[in-house]
Design an enzyme around this catalytic site. Structure first.
Site, PDB file in Angstrom:
ATOM      1  N   PHE A 136     -43.257 -38.509   8.864  1.00  0.00           N
ATOM      2  CA  PHE A 136     -42.522 -39.763   8.674  1.00  0.00           C
ATOM      3  C   PHE A 136     -42.233 -40.374  10.041  1.00  0.00           C
ATOM      4  O   PHE A 136     -41.712 -39.715  10.945  1.00  0.00           O
ATOM      5  CB  PHE A 136     -41.221 -39.443   7.924  1.00  0.00           C
ATOM      6  CG  PHE A 136     -40.371 -40.625   7.545  1.00  0.00           C
ATOM      7  CD1 PHE A 136     -40.800 -41.928   7.709  1.00  0.00           C
ATOM      8  CD2 PHE A 136     -39.113 -40.429   6.999  1.00  0.00           C
ATOM      9  CE1 PHE A 136     -40.004 -43.006   7.357  1.00  0.00           C
ATOM     10  CE2 PHE A 136     -38.300 -41.494   6.641  1.00  0.00           C
ATOM     11  CZ  PHE A 136     -38.753 -42.784   6.831  1.00  0.00           C
ATOM     12  N   CYS A 137     -42.571 -41.666  10.210  1.00  0.00           N
ATOM     13  CA  CYS A 137     -42.259 -42.426  11.421  1.00  0.00           C
ATOM     14  C   CYS A 137     -42.869 -41.734  12.643  1.00  0.00           C
ATOM     15  O   CYS A 137     -44.057 -41.453  12.662  1.00  0.00           O
ATOM     16  CB  CYS A 137     -40.749 -42.615  11.524  1.00  0.00           C
ATOM     17  SG  CYS A 137     -40.224 -43.788  12.795  1.00  0.00           S
ATOM     18  N   ILE A 138     -42.080 -41.421  13.674  1.00  0.00           N
ATOM     19  CA  ILE A 138     -42.648 -40.765  14.846  1.00  0.00           C
ATOM     20  C   ILE A 138     -43.160 -39.374  14.495  1.00  0.00           C
ATOM     21  O   ILE A 138     -44.082 -38.864  15.132  1.00  0.00           O
ATOM     22  CB  ILE A 138     -41.619 -40.704  16.007  1.00  0.00           C
ATOM     23  CG1 ILE A 138     -42.319 -40.362  17.325  1.00  0.00           C
ATOM     24  CG2 ILE A 138     -40.488 -39.744  15.705  1.00  0.00           C
ATOM     25  CD1 ILE A 138     -41.429 -40.474  18.543  1.00  0.00           C
TER      26      ILE A 138
END
Length: 402
Positions: A136-138
């Site tokens: 998720f995300c980074i």
């Protein structure tokens, strides 16, 4: 005065009733055990909720800008619990909240001590050597870079990958681009020289300023002008539970991935001495974006469909960066999602041909990952039954560290 004291002189506007939630009591309550830890992660193995499970374990790699429990909020909106109920075995990385002693940790260290160490630990815990992975995300950026590294090394242990709200092409970063350039990078380097990390409130303030009406002024009006206390809201409690970032990792990430857009350029980035190319990732890949994301704009996530080397499925959800992802199946679903079998070069062309679906994208993703899995069921993997013994119960100590 409360907000100024909590921020130690900086105005830390209260967005939710902080007393309403406690990690391990109201949030992050899915039973499990920490079965492995190093200086950067604790690995949680969750207790099974079915008698049998899919043979292939699933590893969650959350962002380290906030705490891991975005995946395990309350029981009715926990993606961890949802996957356990569907018969998957779930392992999850809980990142440390860095201090000065972590200053030299690099993005490569996050790969070595994060997903790669976790996969080795899962093998010891289950005896399995094939996995599904989600970032998720980074955390999704790290997953993508790690998979490119594994592809270069001929490591085929990961059989499917999923990324949520994850850009790998930074050609157009949206409004957040006004905060990040080489001049700001120089200021950051000088700022972190002594402490060795970036304090948690800097990124939190930056993300809030992109949506200032929703995340700053609305609370200014409600709290200070109207004298009302904000209601209890689990997602905003999590949003305020942010973490520090080690200097070496952050500076390399911002320069090499964000400014130079190196992840999409074959051979531009080197991970642990190995040049990587995400085009060499040839496993089934599920790419999820949200339509109103102000941190990772969906039309900047969409190019991933043309950069990976395997079969890619792109799904666009409603709402934004957090609420659009944590959108569980419900009797009255909040947001639907869009799907389309074709992937033209331009994202708006894809959207014009996409079909809107009612309900939660979770069910769509579940069907996708199940279709990619061996249908073989095995006796459920129980924490502590393998070679790794429990260290402490979930949610563990790393997530509780201020």
């Amino acid at each position: 005065m409360d907000d100024l004291e909590r921020g130690e002189g900086r105005l830390d506007i209260n967005m939710t009733d902080r007393a309403a939630f406690e990690v391990g009591r109201d949030l992050a309550t899915t039973p499990g055990q920490v079965i492995y830890q190093n200086e950067l992660i604790q690995l949680i193995h969750y207790e099974p909720l079915t008698k049998t499970q899919f043979k292939r374990p699933l590893l969650f790699v959350p962002p380290w800008i906030n705490k891991y429990y975005i995946f395990d909020m309350k029981p009715d909106n926990s993606l961890v619990r949802y996957m356990l109920e569907q018969g998957h075995s779930v392992f999850l990385i809980s990142w440390v909240n860095p201090t000065k002693k972590h200053a030299a940790l690099s993005f490569e260290d996050y790969m070595r001590l994060g997903p790669l160490a976790a996969l080795e630990a899962i093998t010891q815990a289950t005896g399995e050597d094939e996995f599904d992975i989600l970032g998720f995300c980074i955390g999704g950026i790290l997953v993508t870079a790690t998979l490119a590294y594994m592809a270069a090394k001929g490591d085929k242990r990961v059989k499917t990958a999923t990324t949520l709200a994850t850009m790998v092409d930074f050609t157009d970063v949206g409004e957040i681009g006004v905060f990040i350039d080489r001049d700001r990078l120089k200021v950051l380097r000088e700022h972190m020289a002594e402490k060795g990390h970036l304090e948690n409130h800097h990124l939190q303030d930056m993300f809030s300023m992109i949506r200032e009406n929703d995340l700053i002024w609305s609370f200014h009006v409600m709290n200070y002008l109207m004298g009302r206390k904000p209601p209890a809201f689990d997602l905003l409690f999590w949003n305020g539970d942010s973490t520090r970032l080690p200097a070496a990792m952050l500076l390399w990430y911002l320069e090499k991935i964000y400014i130079e857009n190196g992840l999409r350029q074959p051979g531009h980035l080197t991970m642990d001495g190995v040049p990587i190319d995400i085009g060499k990732i040839d496993i089934p890949f599920y790419v999820f974006a949200t339509k109103e994301d102000h941190i990772a704009p969906w039309n900047s996530i969409y190019p991933t469909t043309g950069l990976l080397g395997g079969d890619t499925t792109f799904v666009l959800g409603g709402s934004g960066h957090i609420a659009g992802v944590i959108n569980p199946p419900a009797k009255r679903p909040k947001y639907g999602y869009w799907t389309c079998a074709d992937y033209p070069e331009q994202p708006l062309e894809w959207l014009a041909g996409a079909e809107h679906q009612e309900g939660s994208w979770w069910a769509h993703w579940l069907a996708w990952i199940d279709s990619q899995s061996d249908t073989e069921q095995v006796s459920a993997y129980v924490p502590g039954k393998g070679k790794l013994k429990p260290i402490e119960p979930a949610p563990g100590s790393y997530v509780r560290a201020d």
